[in-house]
Design an enzyme around this catalytic site. Structure first.
Site, PDB file in Angstrom:
ATOM      1  CB  CYS A   4      17.127 -33.729 -24.400  1.00 40.61           C
ATOM      2  SG  CYS A   4      18.185 -34.750 -24.911  1.00 40.61           S
ATOM      3  CG  HIS A  60      18.914 -29.508 -24.074  1.00 37.88           C
ATOM      4  ND1 HIS A  60      19.002 -30.079 -23.095  1.00 37.88           N
ATOM      5  CD2 HIS A  60      19.711 -30.091 -25.515  1.00 37.88           C
ATOM      6  CE1 HIS A  60      19.196 -31.750 -23.899  1.00 37.88           C
ATOM      7  NE2 HIS A  60      20.024 -31.647 -24.850  1.00 37.88           N
ATOM      8  CG  ASN A  94      22.686 -33.907 -23.727  1.00 35.69           C
ATOM      9  OD1 ASN A  94      21.988 -33.815 -22.947  1.00 35.69           O
ATOM     10  ND2 ASN A  94      21.996 -33.940 -24.972  1.00 35.69           N
TER      11      ASN A  94
HETATM   12  O1  UT7 Z   1      20.405 -33.937 -26.888  1.00 38.06           O
HETATM   13  C1  UT7 Z   1      20.308 -34.103 -27.740  1.00 38.06           C
HETATM   14  C2  UT7 Z   1      21.649 -35.558 -28.573  1.00 38.06           C
HETATM   15  N1  UT7 Z   1      22.555 -35.192 -29.449  1.00 38.06           N
HETATM   16  C3  UT7 Z   1      23.854 -34.231 -29.508  1.00 38.06           C
HETATM   17  O2  UT7 Z   1      23.801 -33.660 -28.762  1.00 38.06           O
HETATM   18  C4  UT7 Z   1      24.384 -34.085 -31.316  1.00 38.06           C
HETATM   19  C5  UT7 Z   1      25.062 -32.618 -31.681  1.00 38.06           C
HETATM   20  N2  UT7 Z   1      26.675 -33.064 -32.152  1.00 38.06           N
HETATM   21  C6  UT7 Z   1      27.077 -32.585 -31.191  1.00 38.06           C
HETATM   22  O3  UT7 Z   1      27.488 -31.854 -30.710  1.00 38.06           O
HETATM   23  C7  UT7 Z   1      28.558 -32.822 -32.225  1.00 38.06           C
HETATM   24  O4  UT7 Z   1      27.771 -33.615 -34.051  1.00 38.06           O
HETATM   25  C8  UT7 Z   1      30.006 -34.073 -32.235  1.00 38.06           C
HETATM   26  C9  UT7 Z   1      29.908 -34.023 -30.753  1.00 38.06           C
HETATM   27  C10 UT7 Z   1      28.964 -35.172 -31.486  1.00 38.06           C
HETATM   28  C11 UT7 Z   1      30.514 -34.144 -32.903  1.00 38.06           C
HETATM   29  O5  UT7 Z   1      31.751 -33.334 -33.273  1.00 38.06           O
HETATM   30  P1  UT7 Z   1      32.225 -33.632 -34.474  1.00 38.06           P
HETATM   31  O6  UT7 Z   1      32.484 -31.866 -34.731  1.00 38.06           O
HETATM   32  O7  UT7 Z   1      30.537 -32.547 -35.580  1.00 38.06           O
HETATM   33  O8  UT7 Z   1      32.770 -34.042 -34.638  1.00 38.06           O
HETATM   34  P2  UT7 Z   1      32.467 -35.507 -35.455  1.00 38.06           P
HETATM   35  O9  UT7 Z   1      31.113 -36.341 -35.041  1.00 38.06           O
HETATM   36  O10 UT7 Z   1      32.332 -35.138 -37.313  1.00 38.06           O
HETATM   37  O11 UT7 Z   1      33.553 -36.077 -36.187  1.00 38.06           O
HETATM   38  C12 UT7 Z   1      35.044 -35.708 -36.029  1.00 38.06           C
HETATM   39  C13 UT7 Z   1      35.720 -36.762 -35.258  1.00 38.06           C
HETATM   40  C14 UT7 Z   1      35.732 -37.708 -36.614  1.00 38.06           C
HETATM   41  O12 UT7 Z   1      36.814 -39.105 -36.549  1.00 38.06           O
HETATM   42  P3  UT7 Z   1      37.539 -38.837 -38.380  1.00 38.06           P
HETATM   43  O13 UT7 Z   1      36.445 -39.531 -38.870  1.00 38.06           O
HETATM   44  O14 UT7 Z   1      37.449 -37.094 -38.484  1.00 38.06           O
HETATM   45  O15 UT7 Z   1      38.434 -39.558 -38.211  1.00 38.06           O
HETATM   46  C15 UT7 Z   1      34.997 -39.023 -34.956  1.00 38.06           C
HETATM   47  O16 UT7 Z   1      35.542 -39.790 -35.684  1.00 38.06           O
HETATM   48  O17 UT7 Z   1      36.040 -36.818 -34.744  1.00 38.06           O
HETATM   49  C16 UT7 Z   1      35.740 -37.983 -33.942  1.00 38.06           C
HETATM   50  N3  UT7 Z   1      34.883 -38.956 -32.781  1.00 38.06           N
HETATM   51  C17 UT7 Z   1      36.044 -38.678 -31.585  1.00 38.06           C
HETATM   52  N4  UT7 Z   1      37.570 -38.288 -31.649  1.00 38.06           N
HETATM   53  C18 UT7 Z   1      37.303 -38.616 -30.046  1.00 38.06           C
HETATM   54  C19 UT7 Z   1      34.123 -38.575 -32.545  1.00 38.06           C
HETATM   55  N5  UT7 Z   1      34.039 -38.830 -31.553  1.00 38.06           N
HETATM   56  C20 UT7 Z   1      35.164 -38.955 -31.031  1.00 38.06           C
HETATM   57  C21 UT7 Z   1      34.980 -38.914 -29.082  1.00 38.06           C
HETATM   58  N6  UT7 Z   1      36.809 -38.347 -28.969  1.00 38.06           N
HETATM   59  N7  UT7 Z   1      34.357 -39.368 -27.642  1.00 38.06           N
END
Ligand code: UT7
Length: 377
Positions: free
Chosen positions: A113, A251, A281
């Protein structure tokens, strides 16, 4: 003796017209608009019907028209991207042909990125040392073609897009006046796309198919830290205070990440350019597209000071201070278009999904050790 700087004299973008909404994603993934909006700020993203090289060339042609520079006079093309048409030859050489920029050196920069900003820093340094007089720097991404569309952790986050800038040597203090580049390589395994490189045979993936390793919360923490520290360093290096930043063009991986970085830098959100809601993104294309839209919306005034932080797989990070010149309007406008897509974004994605290998997901479970680094000694 006067110093040479590298002014940004041209800018242009090409955005795919086909829109993929959160509702579209929920037709084939266990996700919903509410989750995506509250966790990321994203509402929609684009899916391209043309190749990455075509997208890059369209953006570069627009940037050259904006600068009033002929393609035949370009000294250097930098193709910042993680989206290559093939392993060799590189994509910058393809853009050279399509532009008709016969005199130009052509190189690809892949730091995920941050590729556009790493490329912008490198081209600026090459102009400042007199190696080249001008450059076209592109940020382009066609993530839709190598997305693992069965993985809701990543499939909702990314989109396609392209933008480019033209740099020209000047004696005025303009363009990139400071950069801090770095890499939090201990976090390498938190974001990895398997199935592309020479290591594919050990990665549990059919070559050309992909499987994304993605530890969102780890990346989130490291991204905020990397971009915030780089911003503090580059601002100190350039003697720029928070109050002196006229616009932050970061970004756009997640609205919450942007808010964290802006807070740390002491820049209010009114002074932050946002595109994440509309485009998601776009990896390397994100910052240049946001820059072009900031200019189109009149948010950059002559002499403005800009802060540009970014992070990506690697985990590479950076932050740049850019001093804008006098001109904030294009010298020329080029708006020729490709034939429009004949399919909707969702139809294009469904076609890519149909080609993806269903077997690698079960294999991946058996191949868990690939997360570990291969070490010598
Ligand atoms: O440019 C480099 C690219 N990298 C990034 O952008 C990554 C940066 N990270 C983030 O932006 C965030 O960590 C995310 C948006 C990817 C995730 O948000 P989060 O608040 O950190 O959520 P999490 O990964 O802790 O997941 C929370 C819950 C999980 O369920 P459980 O385990 O709590 O039951 C996930 O399985 O949300 C679930 N989950 C989803 N639910 C619905 C993960 N993806 C999804 C989804 N829809 N698309």
């Amino acid at each position: 003796m006067t110093s040479t700087y590298a002014a940004i004299t041209g800018w242009g973008k090409w955005m795919p017209p086909a829109v993929l909404t959160n509702e579209d994603l929920s037709t084939f993934l266990d996700t919903n608009d509410e989750w995506i909006t509250t966790r990321t700020g994203m509402k929609e993203r684009r899916v391209s019907h043309v190749s990455a090289m075509d997208m890059a060339t369209a953006a570069a042609r627009r940037a050259l028209a904006c600068a009033g520079v002929d393609a035949g006079d370009v000294d250097l093309i930098v193709y910042g991207s993680t989206s290559y048409e093939e392993q060799a030859p590189n994509s910058a050489s393809g853009v050279q042909v399509l532009l008709g920029a016969k005199q130009a050196a052509a190189m690809d920069v892949n730091t995920a990125c941050t590729s556009f900003l790493y490329g912008l820093s490198s081209a600026t340094a090459m102009i400042r040392t007199g190696m080249v007089r001008n450059a076209v720097v592109i940020g382009v991404e066609l993530v839709s073609r190598y997305m693992d569309w069965s993985n809701r952790n990543v499939a909702v986050l990314f989109g396609d897009g392209a933008a480019a800038v033209v740099l020209q040597a000047t004696d005025r203090e303009e363009g990139v006046v400071g950069s801090v580049l770095g890499c939090d390589a201990e976090g390498r395994a938190t974001l990895r796309i398997r199935g592309f490189g020479c290591g594919y045979a050990n990665q549990g993936v059919t070559y050309g198919d992909t499987l994304w390793d993605f530890d969102g919360p780890q990346i989130f923490k490291r991204a905020v830290r990397g971009m915030s520290e780089a911003s503090a360093k580059v601002m100190a290096k350039c003697g720029v205070t928070s109050e002196q930043v006229d616009l932050c063009v970061p970004h756009q991986a997640n609205l919450r990440i942007i808010e964290g970085v802006a807070k740390y830098a002491g820049v209010p959100m009114e002074k932050v350019m946002l595109t994440v809601q509309r485009y998601g993104n776009m990896s390397a294309a994100t910052v240049p597209v946001a820059l072009v839209e900031a200019l189109e919306e009149g948010r950059i005034r002559p002499g403005a000071t800009l802060l540009m932080p970014a992070f990506g797989a690697g985990l590479t990070f950076c932050s740049l201070v850019v001093k804008w010149g006098e001109r904030v309007t294009p010298l020329g406008v080029l708006d020729d278009e490709f034939a429009p897509p004949v399919k909707t974004a969702l139809e294009m994605v469904n076609e890519i999904r149909a080609r993806q290998d269903p077997h690698h997901r079960s294999l991946a479970g058996l191949m868990a050790p690939v997360f570990a680094e291969t070490r010598i000694g």
